[in-house]
Design an enzyme around this catalytic site. Structure first.
Site, PDB file in Angstrom:
ATOM      1  N   SER A 170       0.853  -1.200   0.000  1.00 37.79           N
ATOM      2  CA  SER A 170       0.000   0.000   0.000  1.00 37.79           C
ATOM      3  C   SER A 170       0.882   1.241   0.000  1.00 37.79           C
ATOM      4  CB  SER A 170      -0.880   0.027   1.249  1.00 37.79           C
ATOM      5  OG  SER A 170      -1.763  -1.047   1.204  1.00 37.79           O
TER       6      SER A 170
ATOM      7  N   GLU B 113       3.079   6.027   2.606  1.00 39.32           N
ATOM      8  CA  GLU B 113       3.540   4.995   3.542  1.00 39.32           C
ATOM      9  C   GLU B 113       4.915   4.491   3.111  1.00 39.32           C
ATOM     10  OE1 GLU B 113       0.615   1.988   4.468  1.00 39.32           O
ATOM     11  OE2 GLU B 113       2.145   0.513   4.960  1.00 39.32           O
TER      12      GLU B 113
HETATM   13  C1  LIG Z   1       2.919  -7.028  -1.777  1.00 38.90           C
HETATM   14  C2  LIG Z   1       3.127  -6.301  -0.476  1.00 38.90           C
HETATM   15  C3  LIG Z   1       2.195  -6.427   0.542  1.00 38.90           C
HETATM   16  C4  LIG Z   1       2.383  -5.769   1.767  1.00 38.90           C
HETATM   17  N1  LIG Z   1       1.449  -5.923   2.743  1.00 38.90           N
HETATM   18  C5  LIG Z   1       1.619  -5.320   3.927  1.00 38.90           C
HETATM   19  C6  LIG Z   1       0.667  -5.499   4.973  1.00 38.90           C
HETATM   20  O1  LIG Z   1      -0.314  -6.216   4.833  1.00 38.90           O
HETATM   21  N2  LIG Z   1       0.892  -4.864   6.150  1.00 38.90           N
HETATM   22  C7  LIG Z   1       1.994  -4.077   6.352  1.00 38.90           C
HETATM   23  O2  LIG Z   1       2.145  -3.539   7.455  1.00 38.90           O
HETATM   24  N3  LIG Z   1       2.912  -3.885   5.378  1.00 38.90           N
HETATM   25  C8  LIG Z   1       2.751  -4.484   4.178  1.00 38.90           C
HETATM   26  N4  LIG Z   1       3.673  -4.290   3.182  1.00 38.90           N
HETATM   27  C9  LIG Z   1       4.806  -3.373   3.403  1.00 38.90           C
HETATM   28  C10 LIG Z   1       6.094  -4.059   3.884  1.00 38.90           C
HETATM   29  O3  LIG Z   1       6.069  -5.427   3.603  1.00 38.90           O
HETATM   30  C11 LIG Z   1       6.355  -3.851   5.362  1.00 38.90           C
HETATM   31  O4  LIG Z   1       6.408  -2.493   5.682  1.00 38.90           O
HETATM   32  C12 LIG Z   1       7.679  -4.517   5.800  1.00 38.90           C
HETATM   33  O5  LIG Z   1       7.656  -4.615   7.202  1.00 38.90           O
HETATM   34  C13 LIG Z   1       8.945  -3.780   5.370  1.00 38.90           C
HETATM   35  O6  LIG Z   1      10.061  -4.582   5.747  1.00 38.90           O
HETATM   36  P1  LIG Z   1      11.386  -4.652   4.880  1.00 38.90           P
HETATM   37  O7  LIG Z   1      12.311  -5.574   5.563  1.00 38.90           O
HETATM   38  O8  LIG Z   1      11.072  -4.975   3.466  1.00 38.90           O
HETATM   39  O9  LIG Z   1      11.903  -3.161   5.004  1.00 38.90           O
HETATM   40  P2  LIG Z   1      12.597  -2.247   3.879  1.00 38.90           P
HETATM   41  O10 LIG Z   1      11.593  -1.941   2.816  1.00 38.90           O
HETATM   42  O11 LIG Z   1      13.879  -2.833   3.451  1.00 38.90           O
HETATM   43  O12 LIG Z   1      12.874  -0.933   4.734  1.00 38.90           O
HETATM   44  C14 LIG Z   1      11.807  -0.164   5.230  1.00 38.90           C
HETATM   45  C15 LIG Z   1      12.336   0.739   6.359  1.00 38.90           C
HETATM   46  O13 LIG Z   1      12.760  -0.071   7.458  1.00 38.90           O
HETATM   47  C16 LIG Z   1      14.140   0.181   7.744  1.00 38.90           C
HETATM   48  N5  LIG Z   1      14.743  -1.092   8.165  1.00 38.90           N
HETATM   49  C17 LIG Z   1      14.683  -2.285   7.548  1.00 38.90           C
HETATM   50  N6  LIG Z   1      15.330  -3.216   8.272  1.00 38.90           N
HETATM   51  C18 LIG Z   1      15.817  -2.587   9.362  1.00 38.90           C
HETATM   52  C19 LIG Z   1      16.591  -2.990  10.494  1.00 38.90           C
HETATM   53  N7  LIG Z   1      17.006  -4.241  10.664  1.00 38.90           N
HETATM   54  N8  LIG Z   1      16.906  -2.051  11.424  1.00 38.90           N
HETATM   55  C20 LIG Z   1      16.506  -0.756  11.294  1.00 38.90           C
HETATM   56  N9  LIG Z   1      15.796  -0.317  10.242  1.00 38.90           N
HETATM   57  C21 LIG Z   1      15.451  -1.224   9.291  1.00 38.90           C
HETATM   58  C22 LIG Z   1      14.725   0.716   6.459  1.00 38.90           C
HETATM   59  O14 LIG Z   1      15.884   1.495   6.705  1.00 38.90           O
HETATM   60  C23 LIG Z   1      13.561   1.548   5.951  1.00 38.90           C
HETATM   61  O15 LIG Z   1      13.547   2.777   6.637  1.00 38.90           O
HETATM   62  C24 LIG Z   1       3.520  -4.952   1.955  1.00 38.90           C
HETATM   63  C25 LIG Z   1       4.472  -4.834   0.931  1.00 38.90           C
HETATM   64  C26 LIG Z   1       4.279  -5.502  -0.267  1.00 38.90           C
HETATM   65  C27 LIG Z   1       5.312  -5.386  -1.354  1.00 38.90           C
END
Ligand SMILES: Cc1cc2nc3c(=O)[nH]c(=O)nc-3n(C[C@H](O)[C@H](O)[C@H](O)COP(=O)(O)OP(=O)(O)OC[C@H]3O[C@@H](n4cnc5c(N)ncnc54)[C@H](O)[C@@H]3O)c2cc1C
EC number: 1.3.1.98
Length: 361
Positions: free
Chosen positions: A243, A350
Site C-alpha cells: 500500500s 507509507e
Molecule cells: C505485496 C506487499 C504487501 C504488503 N502488505 C503489507 C501489509 O499487509 N501490512 C503491512 O504492514 N505492510 C505491508 N507491506 C509493506 C512491507 O512489507 C512492510 O512495511 C515490511 O515490514 C517492510 O520490511 P522490509 O524488511 O522490506 O523493510 P525495507 O523496505 O527494506 O525498509 C523499510 C524501512 O525499514 C528500515 N529497516 C529495515 N530493516 C531494518 C533494520 N534491521 N533495522 C533498522 N531499520 C530497518 C529501512 O531502513 C527503511 O527505513 C507490503 C508490501 C508488499 C510489497
C-alpha cells in the site's frame, strides 16, 4: 566485512526500480554490521539500512552512500512459562518465514500476519499489521544498535520503549538512527488467541464453520494467504511496495463532508463500498484511501507508461515493465493531488523514498 561498490538495488526491492548503491555491505553478523558502520563513519558516508526492500522506492540515481543490507539469520524459541513461548528471530529473517515457522510449531499469535513481504527488522520498524493484528501485539523486545553509539553496544528495547502506533514505531519516526538486530515475540502454545482477530474483515466464525472445528493457526494462515492472493498483495502478485498510502484519520466533521461529497458524486458506489471508514475511540474516523481513489481517475488497473495501479488493489502502485522511480513518484503525486482536489484530504505516503526520488521528477 565484504565491501562492494556500484551494486544494483532494484533486484533487492519488491518494486524493482532504482539505481545503484555506491557502497554496499551484506551483514550477516553483529561484527559485520559494526564494521560497516565504522567504515561509513570514517568515510563520512550516509547509511541506508536495507531489509527486504518491500516498503521503499530507490531513486533512479541510486544511493550515494553505504547501503547496509541486514541479513542476520536464525530463529530460536524458549518456553518461558506453561502455555507460552518466546520466539527470537534475526532481523534478516524473512517475516513470512518466521510466521511459517511459528505456525508449523502450532504457536498462536502471528498467523494473521501471514504472507507479508520483508524482514523481521523491517516488520518491527513499520509495526507491520494486517487484518486487525500488528507486530506489536506479540512483540516482547528487540536487540538494537544506536547508530551514533561508537561503542557499538547492543541494547534491549522492550515493547513499551518502542512507541508503537498504527504502522509506525520509534524506529520508524527516527529513520536510520537505530538498527534492529533481532526481535522476540511471545506466542501461545495452547488455546486460541482471539486478540489478533478483532478485525471483522477476517471472519473467524466462517472459517470455524468451514472446518467444523476451532480453526488452527495453520487454517488461519492458509485462509489469509488465499485472501492475500485474491487481493494481489503477496510479493509474488505484482512488482509493488504494498500500500503506497497510509489510511488518513479525519475529524467527524471532515468525515461527514466526505460522506456527503461521495454521495453527491455517486451514491450507489458509496453504498457498495461500505464499510470504508471506521470511527476511532477519540471520535475521529479512519478512512480507506482506496475508497477516496475510487472517485478519481486512479482506479484498479490504471496504466501510465510503465507504471500503474494493481488490477486488484487501488493502493498498490506497480512497476508494470521496467518503470523508473520517477514514473512511480509522479503517479503517486498525481493520486495524492486527485484525492485532495475531490475531498480535500491529504494521503500520506507509507512507502519511503531512498535517495533523490523527489528531485528526479
Ligand atoms: C505485496 C506487499 C504487501 C504488503 N502488505 C503489507 C501489509 O499487509 N501490512 C503491512 O504492514 N505492510 C505491508 N507491506 C509493506 C512491507 O512489507 C512492510 O512495511 C515490511 O515490514 C517492510 O520490511 P522490509 O524488511 O522490506 O523493510 P525495507 O523496505 O527494506 O525498509 C523499510 C524501512 O525499514 C528500515 N529497516 C529495515 N530493516 C531494518 C533494520 N534491521 N533495522 C533498522 N531499520 C530497518 C529501512 O531502513 C527503511 O527505513 C507490503 C508490501 C508488499 C510489497
Amino acid at each position: 566485512m565484504k565491501l562492494e561498490e556500484h551494486v544494483p538495488l532494484a533486484p533487492l526491492t519488491t518494486l524493482g526500480v532504482g539505481g545503484e548503491a555506491r557502497f554496499f555491505v551484506e551483514a550477516h553478523t553483529l561484527q559485520e554490521v559494526t564494521d560497516a558502520l565504522d567504515y561509513a563513519r570514517t568515510h563520512a558516508l550516509p547509511v541506508f539500512v536495507l531489509g527486504g526492500g518491500s516498503n521503499i522506492v530507490i531513486a533512479d540515481s541510486g544511493f550515494e552512500g553505504l547501503v547496509l543490507h541486514v541479513c542476520i539469520a536464525g530463529i530460536t524459541c524458549e518456553e518461558r512459562e506453561k502455555g507460552r513461548v518466546n520466539v527470537t528471530a534475526g532481523a534478516g529473517v524473512l517475516w513470512d518465514d518466521l510466521v511459517a515457522y511459528t505456525v508449523a510449531h502450532g504457536f498462536i499469535g502471528l498467523e494473521c500476519l501471514s504472507g507479508i513481504p520483508g524482514t523481521v527488522g523491517g516488520a518491527v520498524v513499520a509495526n507491520l499489521g494486517a487484518y486487525g493484528a500488528q507486530c506489536s501485539d506479540t512483540f516482547v523486545s528487540a536487540e538494537v544498535l544506536a547508530r551514533d553509539d561508537e561503542t557499538h553496544t547492543a541494547r534491549v528495547f522492550t515493547n513499551g520503549m518502542c512507541e508503537f502506533s498504527y504502522h509506525d514505531s520509534m524506529f520508524g519516526h527516527m529513520p536510520g538512527r537505530y538498527l534492529v538486530l533481532e526481535a522476540t515475540f511471545s506466542l501461545l502454545t495452547t488455546g486460541t488467541s482471539h486478540l489478533s482477530y478483532r478485525d471483522n474483515r477476517f471472519d473467524l466464525a466462517a472459517l470455524a464453520a468451514k472446518h467444523g472445528r476451532e480453526p488452527t493457526p495453520a487454517d488461519v494462515r492458509a485462509a489469509i494467504l488465499e485472501m492475500r492472493a485474491e487481493k494481489g498483495v503477496l510479493a509474488s502478485s505484482y512488482k509493488s511496495a504494498g500500500s503506497f498510502f497510509h489510511m488518513p484519520f479525519v475529524s467527524s466533521e471532515m468525515y461527514a463532508k466526505t460522506v456527503a461529497k461521495a454521495q453527491i458524486l455517486d451514491s450507489t458506489k458509496e453504498e457498495r463500498l461500505r464499510p470504508w471508514a471506521w470511527e476511532q475511540p477519540d471520535g475521529a474516523y479512519k478512512i480507506a484511501p482506496g475508497f477516496l481513489l475510487e472517485y478519481t481517475e486512479f482506479q484498479k488497473g490504471y496504466v501510465r507508461g510503465a507504471a500503474g495501479i494493481s488490477p486488484k488493489h487501488t493502493l498498490c502502485i506497480i512497476n508494470i515493465a521496467g518503470a523508473r522511480a520517477s514514473e512511480i513518484a509522479l503517479l503517486a503525486r498525481a493520486m495524492q493531488q486527485a484525492v485532495e482536489n475531490v475531498f480535500g484530504i491529504h494521503l500520506e505516503r507509507e512507502v519511503e523514498y531512498v535517495g533523490a526520488v523527489e528531485k528526479e521528477n
